[in-house]
Design a protein around this motif. Structure first.
Motif, short mmCIF file in Angstrom:
data_model
loop_
_atom_site.label_atom_id
_atom_site.label_comp_id
_atom_site.label_asym_id
_atom_site.label_seq_id
_atom_site.Cartn_x
_atom_site.Cartn_y
_atom_site.Cartn_z
N ASN A 194 0.79 -1.23 0.00
CA ASN A 194 0.00 0.00 0.00
C ASN A 194 0.82 1.28 0.00
N VAL A 195 2.09 1.20 0.39
CA VAL A 195 2.92 2.41 0.40
C VAL A 195 4.07 2.27 -0.60
N THR A 196 4.95 1.30 -0.39
CA THR A 196 6.09 1.15 -1.29
C THR A 196 5.63 0.86 -2.71
N VAL A 227 4.44 4.13 -4.24
CA VAL A 227 5.58 5.01 -4.55
C VAL A 227 6.31 4.49 -5.80
N ASN A 228 6.54 3.19 -5.88
CA ASN A 228 7.23 2.63 -7.04
C ASN A 228 6.44 2.86 -8.33
N THR A 229 5.13 2.71 -8.26
CA THR A 229 4.29 2.93 -9.44
C THR A 229 4.34 4.38 -9.90
N VAL A 230 4.20 5.29 -8.94
CA VAL A 230 4.24 6.72 -9.27
C VAL A 230 5.61 7.08 -9.85
N SER A 231 6.67 6.59 -9.23
CA SER A 231 8.03 6.89 -9.70
C SER A 231 8.25 6.43 -11.13
N TYR A 248 -3.52 -1.11 7.94
CA TYR A 248 -4.21 -0.54 6.78
C TYR A 248 -4.35 0.97 6.94
N ALA A 249 -4.80 1.41 8.11
CA ALA A 249 -4.98 2.85 8.35
C ALA A 249 -3.65 3.59 8.23
N MET A 250 -2.58 3.01 8.79
CA MET A 250 -1.25 3.62 8.67
C MET A 250 -0.87 3.78 7.20
N SER A 251 -1.12 2.76 6.41
CA SER A 251 -0.71 2.81 5.01
C SER A 251 -1.50 3.87 4.25
N LYS A 252 -2.78 4.02 4.56
CA LYS A 252 -3.60 5.00 3.85
C LYS A 252 -3.28 6.43 4.29
N ALA A 253 -2.87 6.60 5.54
CA ALA A 253 -2.40 7.92 5.99
C ALA A 253 -1.11 8.28 5.26
N ALA A 254 -0.25 7.28 5.03
CA ALA A 254 0.99 7.52 4.28
C ALA A 254 0.68 7.93 2.84
N VAL A 255 -0.31 7.29 2.22
CA VAL A 255 -0.69 7.65 0.86
C VAL A 255 -1.22 9.08 0.83
N GLU A 256 -1.99 9.45 1.84
CA GLU A 256 -2.48 10.84 1.90
C GLU A 256 -1.31 11.81 1.94
N GLN A 257 -0.30 11.52 2.76
CA GLN A 257 0.85 12.41 2.85
C GLN A 257 1.65 12.43 1.55
N LEU A 258 1.73 11.29 0.88
CA LEU A 258 2.38 11.25 -0.43
C LEU A 258 1.67 12.20 -1.39
#
Length: 196
Positions: free
Chosen positions: A15-17, A20-24, A55-65
């Motif tokens: 959900n995070v890495t 990030v890899n897809t966006v990069s 799950y919540a941690m990962s979605k908060a990270a996506v929000e910050q991204l």
């Protein structure tokens, strides 16, 4: 929280890495075309993640991204849309939520307004509308907009209420017990070589 570290790491890896890899990988083409990036977060980015902390941690990270990229890419004419959905009525939700009595008990302890679901078509329409408007964010159902806007006040208020709700605490204890119960070892079948 008794979530095994391996489960936490697996969730963050996808959900995070993975995001990030897809966006990069896509970013050079997006920048060249002054395009748009779409990130799928969740209302769990700003809602208490009890019972689903990884799950919540990962979605908060996506929000910050999304927030960071929105500023970093602004000078390139690239917009970043972050989508926040509640429960989307999919087979995964049907199997992972609706068929799990403990999870259903936890959801049953929450305010009914928080349980409103959307269809995949509604989620897709929200993204399409957001892209057309080059919006920064889209939320479905819309009732989450004020919750997000007032999260600094509502978050601590709801956290305090949930921490005193015996029904919620009991369900969370059941989830913890389920996670901490070691799996039953199944004896291996005897090898054919041992049979003479």
């Amino acid at each position: 929280m008794r979530t095994p570290t391996a489960d936490l790491e697996a969730t963050l890896a996808v959900n995070v890495t993975g995001v990030v890899n897809t966006v990069s990988a896509a970013l050079p083409q997006v920048i060249a075309r002054r395009g748009q990036v779409v990130l799928i977060s969740s209302v769990f980015a700003f809602l208490n993640g009890m019972g689903a902390i990884p799950y919540a941690m990962s979605k908060a990270a996506v929000e910050q991204l999304g927030r960071g990229l929105r500023v970093e890419l602004a000078d390139h004419g690239v917009s970043v849309l972050t989508a926040y959905f509640s429960l989307v009525q999919t087979d995964m939700i049907a199997r992972g939520v609706d068929e799990d009595p403990v999870v259903m008990d936890l959801l049953g302890a929450l305010p009914k307004a928080m349980l409103k679901r959307i269809t995949p078509a509604q989620a897709a329409a929200g993204i399409a509308d957001g892209l057309e408007a080059r919006a920064a964010r889209v939320m479905r159902p819309n009732l989450w907009r004020p919750v997000s806007a007032w999260r600094g006040f509502l978050g601590p208020t709801l956290d305090s209420r949930f921490a005193r709700d015996r029904r919620i605490l009991d369900v969370l204890a059941r989830l913890d017990a389920r996670l901490s119960t070691p799996p039953v070892a199944v004896p291996a079948a005897p090898s054919r070589r041992n049979k003479r």
